[in-house]
Design an enzyme around this catalytic site. Structure first.
Site, mmCIF file in Angstrom:
data_model
loop_
_atom_site.group_PDB
_atom_site.id
_atom_site.type_symbol
_atom_site.label_atom_id
_atom_site.label_comp_id
_atom_site.label_asym_id
_atom_site.label_seq_id
_atom_site.Cartn_x
_atom_site.Cartn_y
_atom_site.Cartn_z
ATOM 1 N N LYS A 122 0.835 -1.198 0.000
ATOM 2 C CA LYS A 122 0.000 0.000 0.000
ATOM 3 C C LYS A 122 0.873 1.253 0.000
ATOM 4 O O LYS A 122 2.044 1.225 0.405
ATOM 5 C CB LYS A 122 -0.880 0.028 1.253
ATOM 6 C CG LYS A 122 -1.967 -1.021 1.295
ATOM 7 C CD LYS A 122 -2.762 -0.896 2.589
ATOM 8 C CE LYS A 122 -3.878 -1.930 2.664
ATOM 9 N NZ LYS A 122 -4.942 -1.680 1.689
ATOM 10 N N ARG A 153 -10.774 -11.031 0.883
ATOM 11 C CA ARG A 153 -11.625 -12.022 0.218
ATOM 12 C C ARG A 153 -10.952 -13.391 0.191
ATOM 13 O O ARG A 153 -11.636 -14.423 0.143
ATOM 14 C CB ARG A 153 -11.987 -11.560 -1.187
ATOM 15 C CG ARG A 153 -10.830 -11.438 -2.175
ATOM 16 C CD ARG A 153 -11.147 -10.535 -3.350
ATOM 17 N NE ARG A 153 -11.147 -9.130 -2.953
ATOM 18 C CZ ARG A 153 -11.425 -8.130 -3.778
ATOM 19 N NH1 ARG A 153 -11.727 -8.381 -5.040
ATOM 20 N NH2 ARG A 153 -11.413 -6.888 -3.355
#
Length: 505
Positions: free
Chosen positions: A280, A354
């Site tokens: 990130k 996920r």
């Protein structure tokens, strides 16, 4: 803050302040406040402060009585416009009132039950929401502060005042409110705590504490056992961190002898998310400690259910890990085999939520659930779409989605439905695996929900709550101080408590 009762004539009430409410720009005071004015508040009638009070939401006004008054102050809290009034506004107004009491260092705050008369919410419900709003509004996380104003400034007691003995439902309201607030505050504290404290192992210890206090069943699946079971997606995310990863299972088994299919709550528990190899941007990476807010919410639900000794058969499934760019970290381009047997091509290691949830959803199927609801800070795309005060809800049953919307609206947690039409799967098509873990930048929150949908059979009711925006507040919002909100706890508690009546299949 302790909640007490005092049943006595109005003339015998002795508190530091009495709290009443007012509607915005209403020509007449609410019935309870009018009653006080007529009987005891002559000294208020000519007050310029009273004339200046507009009743705007979160507006407060303090009125001082003559020397020697048993009630030296009245605090009036604004509810906003009558046409927009709901339980959330009552929570917000109460939070503002009690924060004002804290600012004034008032220790004994009185709330007359007749202050709740004349509202469009039944008195019992109004009392619950008032108490919950007050408790949540006063909550703050200051465990690591050494030079902060001490928490002892919080009002010591909220005294519920009435002239007649309240009925059983009203008597039960404080316990219900304290139980709900405890669950929300547990979730808030876990999310607010730094990630060097709240590791996957810390969440295990939290679950152990809940199981010991309330008699829940507990199972903890460690990394080695997860791999042996075939949880390839969960294990892939976990392998980049030096912190051990765990799948936590908490179960409340009802005392009734008949067996019932459980309601399963799945909570994402990434205790820190660097993005892994798909690192990130450094801006606000410190906020990634909050990526376990789904698991924190599930733990908060169990805290509340345990205190209430209520709710049926409920199971919490919480995959907990860090997502780190270590030497063993999974990589873009890898293909992993999930517990379901389906293979996933990894395009971004920053779509780790996920990955761990898909194995958790598959594992949840072994319990033959009545329904599965997952909560996850899953996508920044949901924040772009809905902002920071509304969560996305998706699923395979319109009836379940609608119940979540309605329950959320009733407790002050806002959701908005997003579609999961089949064509969204085109974003996930892979040349070398069953599907990819991300698509392009379009419809990001929906595509993430579509990914999860592949792991839940159509005959199992399922809903996915993307709480990425709502789990954290960058400014004070109603009953939530700046920081972790505990979003989702109240909705899930109400869903659990009302589940037998909903008839969702």
């Amino acid at each position: 803050m302790k909640i007490d009762w005092q049943i006595a004539p109005v003339s015998d009430w002795q508190v530091d302040v009495l709290v009443f409410f007012g509607m915005e720009d209403s020509p007449e005071p609410l019935p309870g406040f009018e009653r006080w004015l007529n009987a005891q508040g002559q000294w208020l009638s000519g007050s310029s402060v009273l004339r200046d009070f507009q009743g705007k939401l979160q507006q407060t006004a303090v009125f001082y009585g003559p020397p020697g008054s048993k009630v030296p102050r009245i605090l009036l809290a604004g509810l906003g416009g009558e046409e927009k009034f709901d339980a959330e506004k009552l929570q917000t107004a109460t939070a503002a009132a009690l924060r004002k009491c804290r600012e004034l260092r008032l220790k004994r705050v009185g709330l007359p039950l007749f202050a709740l008369h004349g509202l469009s919410v039944p008195v019992g419900k109004a009392l619950e929401e008032t108490l919950i709003g007050g408790l949540l509004g006063l909550h703050r996380f200051d465990e690591f502060k050494t030079r902060e104003v001490p928490s002892s400034e919080t009002p010591g007691s909220l005294v519920l005042l009435d002239e007649n003995e309240p009925d059983e439902d009203l008597r039960a309201a404080p316990h219900f409110a304290e139980s709900v607030a405890s669950g929300v505050c547990l979730a808030r504290d876990l999310v607010s705590s730094p990630s060097n404290r709240v590791t996957p192992g810390f969440l295990v210890e939290t679950a152990k504490g809940l199981a010991k206090r309330f008699g829940f069943r507990l199972d903890v699946i460690d990394s080695e056992r997860a791999r042996s079971l075939g949880m390839g997606a969960f294990s892939a995310v976990a392998q980049g961190s030096g912190e051990p990863a765990y799948l936590i299972l908490l179960e409340q088994v009802p005392s009734t002898p008949e067996k019932t299919a459980p309601l399963v709550l799945v909570g994402k528990g990434v205790t820190f998310d660097t993005g892994g190899i798909s690192l990130k941007n450094r801006d606000q990476m410190d906020a990634m400690k909050q990526d376990m807010a789904g698991a924190a919410a599930v733990l908060g639900v169990f805290e509340t259910l345990g205190r209430l000794k209520a709710g049926g058969h409920v199971i919490g499934v919480m995959p907990c890990t860090e997502n780190m760019p270590g030497s063993r970290a999974y990589k873009p381009g890898d293909v992993v085999k999930s517990l379901s047997g389906l293979t996933v091509e990894v395009i971004s290691t920053d779509a780790e939520g996920r990955m761990i949830l898909c194995d958790a959803l598959t594992y949840a199927l072994k319990f033959q659930p009545a329904a599965i609801i997952d909560l996850a800070t899953l996508t920044g795309a949901c924040i772009v779409a809905l902002g920071s005060e509304v969560a996305g809800v998706m699923g395979n049953r319109e009836t379940l989605t609608k119940e979540i919307l309605d329950i959320g609206a009733g407790v002050g947690e806002k959701y908005w439905p997003l579609p999961l039409w089949d064509f969204y799967f085109d974003h996930l098509k892979s040349d070398i695996a069953d599907f990819k873990n991300v698509g392009d930048r379009s419809a990001g929150a929906i595509v993430a929900g579509t990914f999860l949908k592949q792991f839940v059979p159509e005959d199992i009711p399922w809903a996915h709550l993307d709480i990425a925006g709502t789990a954290w507040a960058d400014k004070e919002l109603g009953t939530a101080p700046k920081g972790a909100t505990g979003f989702g706890v109240r909705t899930m508690v109400e869903l659990v408590l009302t589940w037998p009546e909903l008839g969702i299949r």
